[in-house]
Scaffold this motif. Sequence first.
Motif, PDB file in Angstrom:
ATOM      1  N   GLY A  27      37.400  10.149  33.911  1.00  0.00           N
ATOM      2  CA  GLY A  27      37.689  10.360  34.456  1.00  0.00           C
ATOM      3  C   GLY A  27      38.377  11.622  34.492  1.00  0.00           C
ATOM      4  N   PRO A  28      39.579  12.181  34.815  1.00  0.00           N
ATOM      5  CA  PRO A  28      39.750  13.411  35.628  1.00  0.00           C
ATOM      6  C   PRO A  28      39.383  14.545  34.886  1.00  0.00           C
ATOM      7  CG  PRO A  28      41.622  12.223  34.650  1.00  0.00           C
ATOM      8  CD  PRO A  28      40.935  11.075  34.638  1.00  0.00           C
ATOM      9  N   ASP A  29      39.274  15.701  36.293  1.00  0.00           N
ATOM     10  CA  ASP A  29      38.823  16.799  35.298  1.00  0.00           C
ATOM     11  C   ASP A  29      39.869  17.138  34.621  1.00  0.00           C
ATOM     12  OD1 ASP A  29      36.177  16.802  37.230  1.00  0.00           O
ATOM     13  OD2 ASP A  29      36.785  18.338  38.292  1.00  0.00           O
ATOM     14  N   VAL A  30      39.873  18.947  33.726  1.00  0.00           N
ATOM     15  CA  VAL A  30      40.762  18.766  33.053  1.00  0.00           C
ATOM     16  C   VAL A  30      41.145  20.290  32.977  1.00  0.00           C
ATOM     17  CG1 VAL A  30      41.356  19.729  30.722  1.00  0.00           C
ATOM     18  CG2 VAL A  30      40.723  17.064  31.200  1.00  0.00           C
ATOM     19  N   VAL A  31      41.683  21.088  33.167  1.00  0.00           N
ATOM     20  CA  VAL A  31      42.010  22.488  33.734  1.00  0.00           C
ATOM     21  C   VAL A  31      42.104  23.354  31.899  1.00  0.00           C
ATOM     22  CG1 VAL A  31      43.613  23.769  34.453  1.00  0.00           C
ATOM     23  CG2 VAL A  31      43.755  21.817  35.283  1.00  0.00           C
ATOM     24  N   ASP A  32      41.379  24.209  31.860  1.00  0.00           N
ATOM     25  CA  ASP A  32      41.246  24.921  30.369  1.00  0.00           C
ATOM     26  C   ASP A  32      42.871  25.631  30.761  1.00  0.00           C
ATOM     27  OD1 ASP A  32      40.945  26.100  28.171  1.00  0.00           O
ATOM     28  OD2 ASP A  32      38.664  25.774  28.335  1.00  0.00           O
ATOM     29  N   ILE A  33      43.534  25.669  29.487  1.00  0.00           N
ATOM     30  CA  ILE A  33      44.267  26.756  29.409  1.00  0.00           C
ATOM     31  C   ILE A  33      44.818  26.984  28.141  1.00  0.00           C
ATOM     32  CG2 ILE A  33      46.235  25.050  31.165  1.00  0.00           C
ATOM     33  CD1 ILE A  33      47.905  24.467  28.437  1.00  0.00           C
ATOM     34  N   ARG A  34      43.579  27.355  27.956  1.00  0.00           N
ATOM     35  CA  ARG A  34      43.435  27.824  25.876  1.00  0.00           C
ATOM     36  C   ARG A  34      43.779  29.039  26.185  1.00  0.00           C
ATOM     37  NH1 ARG A  34      38.318  24.753  24.225  1.00  0.00           N
ATOM     38  NH2 ARG A  34      37.453  24.892  25.536  1.00  0.00           N
ATOM     39  N   LYS A  35      43.609  30.149  27.551  1.00  0.00           N
ATOM     40  CA  LYS A  35      43.698  31.328  27.194  1.00  0.00           C
ATOM     41  C   LYS A  35      45.343  31.999  27.896  1.00  0.00           C
ATOM     42  CE  LYS A  35      38.650  32.320  25.858  1.00  0.00           C
ATOM     43  NZ  LYS A  35      37.728  32.251  26.975  1.00  0.00           N
ATOM     44  N   LEU A  36      45.374  30.681  28.071  1.00  0.00           N
ATOM     45  CA  LEU A  36      46.717  31.250  29.589  1.00  0.00           C
ATOM     46  C   LEU A  36      47.457  31.878  28.589  1.00  0.00           C
ATOM     47  CD1 LEU A  36      47.782  30.992  32.382  1.00  0.00           C
ATOM     48  CD2 LEU A  36      49.433  28.789  31.897  1.00  0.00           C
ATOM     49  N   TYR A  37      48.229  31.592  27.810  1.00  0.00           N
ATOM     50  CA  TYR A  37      48.652  32.272  26.518  1.00  0.00           C
ATOM     51  C   TYR A  37      48.416  33.461  27.374  1.00  0.00           C
ATOM     52  CZ  TYR A  37      52.229  34.043  22.991  1.00  0.00           C
ATOM     53  OH  TYR A  37      52.868  34.414  22.271  1.00  0.00           O
ATOM     54  N   GLY A  38      47.281  33.769  26.161  1.00  0.00           N
ATOM     55  CA  GLY A  38      47.252  35.549  25.481  1.00  0.00           C
ATOM     56  C   GLY A  38      47.130  35.853  26.862  1.00  0.00           C
ATOM     57  N   GLN A  39      46.654  35.147  28.054  1.00  0.00           N
ATOM     58  CA  GLN A  39      46.592  36.393  29.538  1.00  0.00           C
ATOM     59  C   GLN A  39      47.584  36.580  30.331  1.00  0.00           C
ATOM     60  OE1 GLN A  39      43.465  34.092  31.339  1.00  0.00           O
ATOM     61  NE2 GLN A  39      41.981  34.716  30.112  1.00  0.00           N
ATOM     62  N   ALA A  40      48.671  35.852  30.147  1.00  0.00           N
ATOM     63  CA  ALA A  40      50.227  35.362  31.549  1.00  0.00           C
ATOM     64  C   ALA A  40      50.596  35.407  30.554  1.00  0.00           C
ATOM     65  CB  ALA A  40      49.430  34.279  32.290  1.00  0.00           C
ATOM     66  N   ASP A  41      50.590  35.933  29.106  1.00  0.00           N
ATOM     67  CA  ASP A  41      52.596  34.962  28.059  1.00  0.00           C
ATOM     68  C   ASP A  41      52.962  34.452  28.680  1.00  0.00           C
ATOM     69  OD1 ASP A  41      53.788  36.084  26.389  1.00  0.00           O
ATOM     70  OD2 ASP A  41      54.420  37.713  27.758  1.00  0.00           O
ATOM     71  N   VAL A  42      53.048  32.857  28.901  1.00  0.00           N
ATOM     72  CA  VAL A  42      53.106  31.626  28.830  1.00  0.00           C
ATOM     73  C   VAL A  42      52.625  30.639  28.860  1.00  0.00           C
ATOM     74  CG1 VAL A  42      54.261  32.352  31.547  1.00  0.00           C
ATOM     75  CG2 VAL A  42      52.284  31.137  31.117  1.00  0.00           C
ATOM     76  N   PHE A  43      53.438  29.775  28.615  1.00  0.00           N
ATOM     77  CA  PHE A  43      53.665  28.397  27.674  1.00  0.00           C
ATOM     78  C   PHE A  43      53.356  27.655  29.137  1.00  0.00           C
ATOM     79  CE2 PHE A  43      55.309  29.595  23.676  1.00  0.00           C
ATOM     80  CZ  PHE A  43      55.019  30.301  22.913  1.00  0.00           C
ATOM     81  N   THR A  44      52.896  26.160  28.801  1.00  0.00           N
ATOM     82  CA  THR A  44      52.780  25.407  30.081  1.00  0.00           C
ATOM     83  C   THR A  44      53.984  24.221  29.249  1.00  0.00           C
ATOM     84  OG1 THR A  44      50.694  24.329  28.518  1.00  0.00           O
ATOM     85  CG2 THR A  44      50.290  25.511  30.709  1.00  0.00           C
ATOM     86  N   TYR A  45      54.155  22.940  29.536  1.00  0.00           N
ATOM     87  CA  TYR A  45      55.566  21.881  29.373  1.00  0.00           C
ATOM     88  C   TYR A  45      55.431  21.460  29.864  1.00  0.00           C
ATOM     89  CZ  TYR A  45      60.047  20.444  28.824  1.00  0.00           C
ATOM     90  OH  TYR A  45      61.173  20.118  28.533  1.00  0.00           O
ATOM     91  N   ASP A  46      54.692  20.248  28.367  1.00  0.00           N
ATOM     92  CA  ASP A  46      54.877  18.997  29.219  1.00  0.00           C
ATOM     93  C   ASP A  46      54.887  17.737  27.803  1.00  0.00           C
ATOM     94  OD1 ASP A  46      53.668  16.542  29.618  1.00  0.00           O
ATOM     95  OD2 ASP A  46      51.216  16.884  28.820  1.00  0.00           O
ATOM     96  N   PRO A  47      56.359  17.300  27.522  1.00  0.00           N
ATOM     97  CA  PRO A  47      56.181  16.967  26.464  1.00  0.00           C
ATOM     98  C   PRO A  47      56.407  14.993  26.623  1.00  0.00           C
ATOM     99  CG  PRO A  47      58.779  17.516  27.489  1.00  0.00           C
ATOM    100  CD  PRO A  47      57.837  18.006  28.317  1.00  0.00           C
ATOM    101  N   GLY A  48      55.491  15.023  25.813  1.00  0.00           N
ATOM    102  CA  GLY A  48      54.908  13.265  25.848  1.00  0.00           C
ATOM    103  C   GLY A  48      53.675  13.871  25.590  1.00  0.00           C
ATOM    104  N   PHE A  49      52.726  14.716  26.370  1.00  0.00           N
ATOM    105  CA  PHE A  49      51.670  15.253  26.856  1.00  0.00           C
ATOM    106  C   PHE A  49      51.313  14.439  28.127  1.00  0.00           C
ATOM    107  CE2 PHE A  49      51.440  16.060  22.068  1.00  0.00           C
ATOM    108  CZ  PHE A  49      50.820  16.668  21.810  1.00  0.00           C
TER     109      PHE A  49
END
Length: 431
Positions: A27-49
């Motif tokens: 399957g496709p590679d996955v971008v790991d955003i687990r630390k993103l909020y802590g580092q950049a103070d932004v969330f990601t947005y993906d309603p319906g996953f």
Amino acid sequence: MTDTNKSATLSIGDKTYDLPILSPSAGPDVVDIRKLYGQADVFTYDPGFTSTASCDSSITYIDGEAGVLLHRGYPIDQLAGKSHFLEVCYLLLYGELPTAAQLEDFEKRVTNHTMVHEQMHRFFTGFRRDAHPMAVMTGVVGAMSAFYHDSTDISDPWHREVASIRLIAKMPTIAAMAYKYSIGQPFVYPRNDLDYASNFLRMCFSVPCEEYHVDPILARAMDRIFTLHADHEQNASTSTVRLASSSGANPFACIAAGIACLWGPSHGGANQACLEMLKEIGTPDRIPEFIARAKDKNDPFRLMGFGHRVYKNFDPRATVMKQSADEVLDLLGVENNPILATAKELEKQALADPYFAEKKLFPNVDFYSGIILEAMGFPTSMFTPIFALSRTVGWISQWKEMIEDPQMKIGRPRQLYTGPTQRDYVDVENR
Ligand code: CMC
């Protein structure tokens, strides 16, 4: 999951952030955003996953473009053709196909748990007889959390094991009891000398005043329906079970949450909705009218049993289900079944229509399952309960995998808030 040593770079203003890229076994590679909020103070947005992997899992793999479904690596058509439901349950739960001795032991353990606590009978009689069996199942499975206290400590592997076996064993009994109650017939106790599917058919269709013989070909078809629905990775009901369980909640209550989610017509409720739609269409000459409605943006009507979030090619389960429909109707001597004829013609016309081709809408598992279940004698209201009993093993396997993961965290999505910002309370007389 392996770290690829690759990363994605995200730029926000004049700052850049390196996000690790993880590689799955397929399957496709996955971008790991687990630390993103802590580092950049932004969330990601993906309603319906639609683009978000909510967990890592080694149970089921789907390649939606190629129409592939694998359980622990084994293709669904091989499992549906050569294996049987309880063996697939073992595979999903423990990761490998069982040896003959392991299978015998597993079947014995499941069989030992088929009866429900006698006092649970009273729960059924508390419902109105015209209640939907999914409403009854949601309530009764939730109520199991009040009966089986020796298997609710989720931190204890033995408790988890017993809860898993109990759920797989009792779900057919509960579904059959919901059916019997709805038609005013006495509950039929399980018979442990029968295989899983035959036992379910007998609990649904036998009455105390007559002998009942389970046709082995129908039992095989029933078993195949169970197998085809056993798991489907992170679908809505499975994700519901995972989210509910992530708080450490009672396992029976979490499975009840999965049942509630499955009931919706976009998910497991589609099998009932599909057969009702085929009956409403009635005859093949009315198909163009319904296809036109499905394409009309101003009409909420959709072709039930068509389309899938992940499959953008044939749903491999639908292919097996279609063959099964032909076999079962043949066996039952149902020639020229008008619903099957309508279904086949609808499939043909929809697949030839550019709207469905462009949007990659193909028949899904629910398109043909209702036809088989109706031919077997089930009312449409029982279609989704049968899906629920089959999917229970998938929910439990994913639940166990999550609890056993040392990285497990409570599921807690973020949001993009669009409401008012802070304002002062106004007394009622001043509004
Ligand atoms: N009939 C007509 N148009 C459809 C259908 C359909 N069955 N399914 C999707 N579309 C259109 C939809 O209108 C949209 O068009 P546009 O891009 O112009 O707005 C486009 O196809 C994409 O649809 P979507 O709703 O954004 O796709 P989704 O991935 O969110 O929804 C689905 C997937 C299964 C909910 C949807 O295909 C559907 O409602 N199908 C009918 C219900 C059904 O059969 N469900 C069973 C799913 S399989 C068993 C299970 O997993 O439980």
